[in-house]
Design a protein around this motif. Sequence first.
Motif, PDB file in Angstrom:
ATOM      1  N   UNK A 162       0.851  -1.185   0.000  1.00  0.00           N
ATOM      2  CA  UNK A 162       0.000   0.000   0.000  1.00  0.00           C
ATOM      3  C   UNK A 162       0.890   1.239   0.000  1.00  0.00           C
ATOM      4  N   UNK A 163       0.736   2.064  -1.024  1.00  0.00           N
ATOM      5  CA  UNK A 163       1.548   3.266  -1.090  1.00  0.00           C
ATOM      6  C   UNK A 163       1.761   3.727  -2.512  1.00  0.00           C
ATOM      7  N   UNK A 164       2.493   4.841  -2.624  1.00  0.00           N
ATOM      8  CA  UNK A 164       2.784   5.469  -3.908  1.00  0.00           C
ATOM      9  C   UNK A 164       4.206   5.107  -4.301  1.00  0.00           C
ATOM     10  N   UNK A 165       4.372   4.465  -5.432  1.00  0.00           N
ATOM     11  CA  UNK A 165       5.702   4.046  -5.864  1.00  0.00           C
ATOM     12  C   UNK A 165       6.644   5.237  -5.990  1.00  0.00           C
ATOM     13  N   UNK A 166       6.133   6.388  -6.375  1.00  0.00           N
ATOM     14  CA  UNK A 166       6.993   7.560  -6.527  1.00  0.00           C
ATOM     15  C   UNK A 166       7.677   7.923  -5.213  1.00  0.00           C
ATOM     16  N   UNK A 167       6.983   7.678  -4.104  1.00  0.00           N
ATOM     17  CA  UNK A 167       7.542   7.998  -2.794  1.00  0.00           C
ATOM     18  C   UNK A 167       8.451   6.890  -2.272  1.00  0.00           C
ATOM     19  N   UNK A 168       8.369   5.709  -2.869  1.00  0.00           N
ATOM     20  CA  UNK A 168       9.148   4.568  -2.393  1.00  0.00           C
ATOM     21  C   UNK A 168      10.396   4.302  -3.222  1.00  0.00           C
ATOM     22  N   UNK A 169      10.563   5.030  -4.325  1.00  0.00           N
ATOM     23  CA  UNK A 169      11.659   4.756  -5.253  1.00  0.00           C
ATOM     24  C   UNK A 169      13.015   4.752  -4.553  1.00  0.00           C
ATOM     25  N   UNK A 170      13.250   5.727  -3.677  1.00  0.00           N
ATOM     26  CA  UNK A 170      14.559   5.847  -3.034  1.00  0.00           C
ATOM     27  C   UNK A 170      14.840   4.708  -2.065  1.00  0.00           C
ATOM     28  N   UNK A 171      13.794   3.995  -1.641  1.00  0.00           N
ATOM     29  CA  UNK A 171      13.973   2.888  -0.696  1.00  0.00           C
ATOM     30  C   UNK A 171      14.193   1.547  -1.395  1.00  0.00           C
ATOM     31  N   UNK A 172      14.063   1.522  -2.705  1.00  0.00           N
ATOM     32  CA  UNK A 172      14.230   0.283  -3.457  1.00  0.00           C
ATOM     33  C   UNK A 172      15.686   0.110  -3.876  1.00  0.00           C
ATOM     34  N   UNK A 173      16.119  -1.136  -3.891  1.00  0.00           N
ATOM     35  CA  UNK A 173      17.501  -1.418  -4.258  1.00  0.00           C
ATOM     36  C   UNK A 173      17.738  -1.101  -5.727  1.00  0.00           C
ATOM     37  N   UNK A 174      18.778  -0.339  -6.055  1.00  0.00           N
ATOM     38  CA  UNK A 174      19.037   0.004  -7.461  1.00  0.00           C
ATOM     39  C   UNK A 174      19.310  -1.227  -8.308  1.00  0.00           C
ATOM     40  N   UNK A 175      18.930  -1.142  -9.555  1.00  0.00           N
ATOM     41  CA  UNK A 175      19.197  -2.187 -10.555  1.00  0.00           C
ATOM     42  C   UNK A 175      18.766  -3.571 -10.081  1.00  0.00           C
ATOM     43  N   UNK A 176      17.599  -3.640  -9.438  1.00  0.00           N
ATOM     44  CA  UNK A 176      17.162  -4.920  -8.880  1.00  0.00           C
ATOM     45  C   UNK A 176      15.931  -5.504  -9.566  1.00  0.00           C
ATOM     46  N   UNK A 177      15.425  -4.820 -10.607  1.00  0.00           N
ATOM     47  CA  UNK A 177      14.234  -5.313 -11.285  1.00  0.00           C
ATOM     48  C   UNK A 177      14.517  -5.545 -12.766  1.00  0.00           C
ATOM     49  N   UNK A 178      13.902  -6.591 -13.287  1.00  0.00           N
ATOM     50  CA  UNK A 178      14.042  -6.916 -14.706  1.00  0.00           C
ATOM     51  C   UNK A 178      13.032  -6.180 -15.564  1.00  0.00           C
ATOM     52  N   UNK A 179      11.854  -5.922 -14.990  1.00  0.00           N
ATOM     53  CA  UNK A 179      10.766  -5.277 -15.740  1.00  0.00           C
ATOM     54  C   UNK A 179      10.042  -4.305 -14.820  1.00  0.00           C
ATOM     55  N   UNK A 180       9.646  -3.176 -15.373  1.00  0.00           N
ATOM     56  CA  UNK A 180       8.831  -2.188 -14.677  1.00  0.00           C
ATOM     57  C   UNK A 180       7.520  -2.049 -15.442  1.00  0.00           C
ATOM     58  N   UNK A 181       6.396  -2.338 -14.792  1.00  0.00           N
ATOM     59  CA  UNK A 181       5.086  -2.225 -15.428  1.00  0.00           C
ATOM     60  C   UNK A 181       4.254  -1.186 -14.699  1.00  0.00           C
ATOM     61  N   UNK A 182       3.638  -0.285 -15.459  1.00  0.00           N
ATOM     62  CA  UNK A 182       2.919   0.835 -14.871  1.00  0.00           C
ATOM     63  C   UNK A 182       1.547   0.987 -15.510  1.00  0.00           C
TER      64      UNK A 182
END
Length: 265
Positions: A162-182
């Motif tokens: 639950x939350x806004x991905x824009x606000x969570x971006x800095x808490x996510x590990x860099x270069x850790x996802x293969x695909x981004x779907x929006x």
Amino acid sequence: MSDDTDPAETESTGEGDGGRAGRVPVLVVRDDREFLVQPGEEMGTDLGVLAVPDDVEPGDDLETHLGEAFTVRRLRGPDLFHHFERTGAPMVPRDIGLVIGETGIARGDRVLDAGTGTGVLAASMARAGASVVSYERDPEFAEVARENMELGGVADAVDVRTGDLREAVDDLEPSSFDVLTLDTGDAADVVTHAPDLLVDGGFVAVYSPFIESTRAVVEAAREADLSNVRTRETIQREMQFDDRGSRPSTAPVGHTGYLTIARNV
């Protein structure tokens, strides 16, 4: 486990989880009637009460207490569109197929998703073998999506946050996802961060029903130096066959939206 194994099938073994995952739902079907039920449940229908055994298997024939027959069918990806509880208009199967086909989502991939909604896309990607982290801003929608993941047998593979991905971006590990779907109106704001979130060669897939937001996504993707940026309208026409001849149906044209694909290379 082979690459062809359906995640829902692996859960049905019940190994290592006390049998909890053995209660993967199944469809019981008769003509145009179709019900999604859990093994061990009793379900009332207009043809009588149907008791579904704990050890039910796809292909089994069941009868109501009035002797009316139903056939058991395994739940498959397209069935999620029809049987998930809805909190809005879910992405239709053809658009989901384009997302998975264009990005090559497969077993072992890690997907970052935003705009969970009903969760049909997230569940479908998980059933293709990916692990998914999905952000939904509405707490009630997020809770329904979690229940839908349980229903689809992919709760262990989809983390609905639950939350806004824009606000969570800095808490996510860099270069850790293969695909981004929006699937959000503010997708362009997230696309800006795609180079930091994705592995080299990772894909972005953005769905939008409106041209204006699609244009903003394309501009953000280009400014972020993503490659192979391309947008297609997703549209299909059903064919009509009758005694007069064959032609596309005259029903409303099947436009659903615009799909933008880009790559982090």
